[in-house]
Design an enzyme around this catalytic site. Sequence first.
Site, PDB file in Angstrom:
ATOM      1  N   SER A 122      -1.761   6.653  -5.384  1.00 16.04           N
ATOM      2  CA  SER A 122      -1.100   6.092  -4.209  1.00 16.04           C
ATOM      3  C   SER A 122      -1.712   6.541  -2.895  1.00 16.04           C
ATOM      4  O   SER A 122      -1.080   7.230  -2.081  1.00 16.04           O
ATOM      5  CB  SER A 122       0.378   6.426  -4.279  1.00 16.04           C
ATOM      6  OG  SER A 122       0.859   5.943  -5.506  1.00 16.04           O
ATOM      7  N   ARG A 139      -9.459   6.906   2.240  1.00 12.72           N
ATOM      8  CA  ARG A 139      -9.065   8.127   2.955  1.00 12.72           C
ATOM      9  C   ARG A 139      -7.871   8.737   2.235  1.00 12.72           C
ATOM     10  O   ARG A 139      -7.136   8.047   1.528  1.00 12.72           O
ATOM     11  CB  ARG A 139      -8.695   7.839   4.415  1.00 12.72           C
ATOM     12  CG  ARG A 139      -7.538   6.869   4.552  1.00 12.72           C
ATOM     13  CD  ARG A 139      -7.102   6.590   5.989  1.00 12.72           C
ATOM     14  NE  ARG A 139      -5.994   5.638   5.997  1.00 12.72           N
ATOM     15  CZ  ARG A 139      -6.138   4.328   5.970  1.00 12.72           C
ATOM     16  NH1 ARG A 139      -7.348   3.804   5.979  1.00 12.72           N
ATOM     17  NH2 ARG A 139      -5.088   3.520   5.954  1.00 12.72           N
ATOM     18  N   ASP A 199       1.118   2.632  -5.972  1.00 12.29           N
ATOM     19  CA  ASP A 199       2.531   2.709  -6.374  1.00 12.29           C
ATOM     20  C   ASP A 199       3.347   1.497  -5.921  1.00 12.29           C
ATOM     21  O   ASP A 199       4.287   1.071  -6.593  1.00 12.29           O
ATOM     22  CB  ASP A 199       3.199   4.020  -5.907  1.00 12.29           C
ATOM     23  CG  ASP A 199       3.022   4.316  -4.429  1.00 12.29           C
ATOM     24  OD1 ASP A 199       2.322   3.554  -3.738  1.00 12.29           O
ATOM     25  OD2 ASP A 199       3.583   5.321  -3.954  1.00 12.29           O
TER      26      ASP A 199
END
Length: 529
Positions: A156, A171, A209
């Site tokens: 996630s 990132r 997620d």
Amino acid sequence: MALEAEAARITSQFEFGDDLVNKAVKEFQRQMTEGLEKDGASLSQIPTYVTAVPNGTEKGLYMAVDLGGTNFRVCSIQLNGDTTFNLTFSKVAIPRELMVAKTAQELFAFLAKQIELFLQTHHEDHFEQHVRRRMTMSSPEGFKDEHVFRLGFTFSFPVQQVGINKGTLIRWTKGFDIPDAVGKDVCALLQDEIDKLHLPVKVAALVNDTVGTLMARSYSSPGKTSTVLGAIFGTGTNGAYVEKLSNLKKPLEGEYDTSTGEMVINTEWGSFDNQLGVLPNTPWDIALDKASTNPGIQMYEKRVSGMFLGEILRLVLIDLLKNPSVSFFKDENSSSNDWKSTTNILASSSIYQQWGLDTAIMSVAAADNTPELATLRGELEKQLGIYSAGLDDAQAFKALAYAVGRRAARLSAVAIAAIVLQTGKLTDPANKDEPIDIGVDGSLVEHYPYFRDMIYEALAKIDGVGEEGANRIRIGIAKDGSGVGAALIALVAAGMEKNMSTADYLGELRSTARNLSTVPEDTEATTAD
Ligand code: BGC
């Protein structure tokens, strides 16, 4: 009185009125379109290569792992094919030092080890058979494909996906920071460590997620309405929705099935309006961002999600404590305290430390409507070492926490409304009077009292939604959605391995009335095929 007035002055800075909400929705829609057209936009709008949502009839035994916050979860999921499933899972906290490890390998080796432990504990037969088989094979790589667990990897964080089980990390967010991993394929990183342990597991799908939540809600939500959005309001925040392929203008690298004409898009809305054109920006938002691991990034998330709300409140409280003209958590003498004592804050109180105020106490504050706020005052003692807080202090705390939480809920409505409007379902005659289904998960929607009510209140004020539209929007919890959803996507991926269109493969699965628990020992299948 001074305290009450000062608290009111601060709470007014957290107001995010209907006009501002409407302006933000328009900007959200604009940034959504921009993200569908080019890379590098504030809203990443990441294509997920998932081109169909399930309908509850899918079957099979799958594995899923979930990395995305404070815990790592490993689960196996038996999809029963009748909108129900059985989930077995283990959960372990990620050691802090691994969240900021020097190399990605350190973190992923830890994850693979947890998978091994899970298999040993919960699928001992399968694991041992596999070890036996491996020992009798000439090549350790040579075991049969059907003996291998298909694993959905819920990861996630923002990932540039280039295929259903391939994607590079853009990132880190939520306090993770392992620069070595940025730009690497996270599925390959996990598969390498799994292979080092010779586990019978293939990373079949990479899943955010939110995408998992969308899939899980579609699998189990009642009625014929398909779910349009999966969203997380937890440690972080984000949403994934079903978009028409014709609106997706930027080029896609990997292969995908075009038969449904749709694809799930991971918006990565945590980075909505990083440029702060429409987002509110109080002095405390500025201070939080400055001291964060990723200044200037995830600006929407820093105003909405659980990891940050407590910290915003903490910074507000510290300013109040330093303000010489108000008496906050201090008493001149015991006569000014309704419990006839004087307030004391332990020198070691975590209120003085960054991230020292857990957002959970904001839920306690919101839920406590007793005249003396005794529950909240008890929590101030327990969690923050603030002893004998006066009623006026607790009231100020409650008002400030409410202001921060309410602003977060109203900002959450912005993203939800923009996506509902984008789907066109509110005005589509074919969809008339049908509910618009949204699956959500995360600590805020689950535990923060009235969070959903405050979202609905704002939705009703949004142009193009209104009371009537808000009443049709059905926001339902999809608990553990990411694990179940990852299993569902691993299932879709198995179809892709067979080179079938997603729709055909889902169709085949739905018509196969096979119960995996009765598969003979030797041929025990771990996928539905
Ligand atoms: C990440 C998203 C994730 C969200 C909720 C954000 O920080 O960037 O990828 O979906 O948190 O877990």
